[in-house]
Motif scaffolding. Sequence first.
Motif, PDB file in Angstrom:
ATOM      1  N   ALA A   1       0.864  -1.181   0.000  1.00 35.39           N
ATOM      2  CA  ALA A   1       0.000   0.000   0.000  1.00 35.39           C
ATOM      3  C   ALA A   1       0.898   1.227   0.000  1.00 35.39           C
ATOM      4  N   THR A   2       0.812   2.005  -1.069  1.00 30.66           N
ATOM      5  CA  THR A   2       1.538   3.266  -1.105  1.00 30.66           C
ATOM      6  C   THR A   2       0.553   4.356  -0.699  1.00 30.66           C
ATOM      7  N   MET A   3       1.082   5.440  -0.193  1.00 31.07           N
ATOM      8  CA  MET A   3       0.241   6.423   0.478  1.00 31.07           C
ATOM      9  C   MET A   3      -0.135   7.625  -0.382  1.00 31.07           C
ATOM     10  N   GLY A   4       0.108   7.543  -1.667  1.00 28.06           N
ATOM     11  CA  GLY A   4      -0.271   8.650  -2.524  1.00 28.06           C
ATOM     12  C   GLY A   4       0.926   9.279  -3.198  1.00 28.06           C
ATOM     13  N   CYS A   5       2.009   8.549  -3.189  1.00 24.92           N
ATOM     14  CA  CYS A   5       3.262   9.110  -3.693  1.00 24.92           C
ATOM     15  C   CYS A   5       4.006   8.048  -4.493  1.00 24.92           C
ATOM     16  N   SER A   6       3.248   7.141  -5.078  1.00 28.26           N
ATOM     17  CA  SER A   6       3.885   5.967  -5.650  1.00 28.26           C
ATOM     18  C   SER A   6       4.543   6.242  -6.995  1.00 28.26           C
ATOM     19  N   THR A   7       5.773   5.828  -7.076  1.00 23.30           N
ATOM     20  CA  THR A   7       6.464   5.741  -8.358  1.00 23.30           C
ATOM     21  C   THR A   7       7.001   4.319  -8.473  1.00 23.30           C
ATOM     22  N   LEU A   8       6.425   3.424  -7.675  1.00 24.22           N
ATOM     23  CA  LEU A   8       6.920   2.047  -7.636  1.00 24.22           C
ATOM     24  C   LEU A   8       6.549   1.291  -8.900  1.00 24.22           C
ATOM     25  N   GLU A   9       7.495   0.528  -9.377  1.00 26.40           N
ATOM     26  CA  GLU A   9       7.231  -0.413 -10.459  1.00 26.40           C
ATOM     27  C   GLU A   9       7.804  -1.744 -10.004  1.00 26.40           C
ATOM     28  N   LEU A  10       6.931  -2.571  -9.447  1.00 17.96           N
ATOM     29  CA  LEU A  10       7.357  -3.849  -8.889  1.00 17.96           C
ATOM     30  C   LEU A  10       6.923  -4.985  -9.799  1.00 17.96           C
ATOM     31  N   ASP A  11       7.434  -6.177  -9.502  1.00 20.48           N
ATOM     32  CA  ASP A  11       7.061  -7.322 -10.330  1.00 20.48           C
ATOM     33  C   ASP A  11       5.564  -7.624 -10.218  1.00 20.48           C
ATOM     34  N   ALA A  12       5.059  -8.371 -11.177  1.00 20.78           N
ATOM     35  CA  ALA A  12       3.617  -8.547 -11.337  1.00 20.78           C
ATOM     36  C   ALA A  12       2.945  -9.322 -10.203  1.00 20.78           C
ATOM     37  N   ASP A  13       3.722 -10.044  -9.390  1.00 21.17           N
ATOM     38  CA  ASP A  13       3.100 -10.849  -8.339  1.00 21.17           C
ATOM     39  C   ASP A  13       2.728 -10.044  -7.099  1.00 21.17           C
ATOM     40  N   THR A  14       3.133  -8.787  -7.054  1.00 24.50           N
ATOM     41  CA  THR A  14       2.851  -7.952  -5.897  1.00 24.50           C
ATOM     42  C   THR A  14       1.634  -7.084  -6.184  1.00 24.50           C
TER      43      THR A  14
END
Length: 140
Positions: free
Chosen positions: A87-100
């Motif tokens: 759970a990101t709080m409104g500041c996400s620039t995350l690019e994680l693998d598809a299983d997450t």
Amino acid sequence: METDPTRVAMVCVQNAGRSQMATAYAEREREARGLEDAVEIVSGGTHPAESIHDVVREAMAEEGFDLSDRTPREVSDSELEACDYVATMGCSTLELDADTDVRDWDLEDPHGKDLERVREIREDVRERVEALFDELEADS
């Protein structure tokens, strides 16, 4: 048969406000629902601050949480990719693998806000954490 715990991460940039509130509520929900062995909670930031925002500590103290001994910490992509939910709080620039399963909660940053506004953000965080735990319980 023992299963691995479900890993849930609460993440924001500084790990000094929203993700700290979410982590505190998640820990409380985990205990209240008897899921201590079933859910692991990770908290961190991509660029952690020196300390938790004073106004966040104050708002959480009103709810019985003592965050004075907590310190923002950095979280790595590999740590997050090992999680089932992020759970990101409104500041996400995350690019994680598809299983997450990454969810951006789009919460206002409490930094620099007055206590009344931080209380509103806190309630939004609490509701989202409770809903996530409702989902985790339904899936287990």
